[in-house]
Scaffold this motif. Structure first.
Motif, PDB file in Angstrom:
ATOM      1  N   ARG A   3       0.834  -1.208   0.000  1.00  0.00           N
ATOM      2  CA  ARG A   3       0.000   0.000   0.000  1.00  0.00           C
ATOM      3  C   ARG A   3       0.868   1.256   0.000  1.00  0.00           C
ATOM      4  NH1 ARG A   3      -5.010  -1.358   0.631  1.00  0.00           N
ATOM      5  NH2 ARG A   3      -5.550  -3.281   1.687  1.00  0.00           N
ATOM      6  N   ARG A  11      -4.417   7.952  -0.251  1.00  0.00           N
ATOM      7  CA  ARG A  11      -5.704   7.272  -0.051  1.00  0.00           C
ATOM      8  C   ARG A  11      -6.373   6.949  -1.383  1.00  0.00           C
ATOM      9  NH1 ARG A  11      -8.118  10.660   5.020  1.00  0.00           N
ATOM     10  NH2 ARG A  11      -6.811   9.665   6.591  1.00  0.00           N
ATOM     11  N   GLU A  12      -6.307   7.894  -2.316  1.00  0.00           N
ATOM     12  CA  GLU A  12      -6.904   7.662  -3.629  1.00  0.00           C
ATOM     13  C   GLU A  12      -6.179   6.530  -4.359  1.00  0.00           C
ATOM     14  OE1 GLU A  12      -5.973  10.747  -2.551  1.00  0.00           O
ATOM     15  OE2 GLU A  12      -7.954  11.601  -2.210  1.00  0.00           O
TER      16      GLU A  12
END
Length: 120
Positions: A3, A11-12
């Motif tokens: 991530r 976040r997007e």
């Protein structure tokens, strides 16, 4: 995949990665963190590192793995000959992937050392 961190837009990007992994769940996984040993062990087995992480500049060259450095996050940092930089555009990334697959990283010299500092 791992991530993204807390950088602007993380976040997007994380949401887009989650959606992609969900559509390709038979061949893709995403992790918040693999831990150092798992991450480096996995990195030593891949064909290329793709993204904008500093590990593509620091660790990947020592493992003789090509890096596709996407975007400007690592701009200004020293990079080995195994690091290919490209803008965050689909066609540019595809072209960089093709170039990385043809790149021989055997014996590449990293400006950050040879990967054996700890043992010495």
């Amino acid at each position: 995949m791992t991530r993204p961190n807390a950088d602007t837009g993380g976040r997007e990007i994380g949401g887009a990665l989650d959606a992609w992994v969900e559509r390709h769940d038979s061949r893709a996984r995403i992790y918040t963190s693999l831990g150092q040993l798992r991450y480096l062990s996995l990195m030593s087995q891949v064909d290329a590192v793709i993204g904008n992480s500093s590990s593509g500049l620091y660790e990947a060259p020592s493992l003789e793995v090509p890096t596709i450095d996407v975007g400007s996050r690592q701009a200004g940092r020293l990079a080995a000959g195994s690091v290919l930089r490209c803008p965050p555009e689909r066609a540019a990334i595809r072209k960089a992937i093709d170039a990385a697959m043809a790149l021989d990283c055997t014996g590449v010299e990293s400006p950050y050392g040879d990967g054996h500092t700890a043992s010495r």
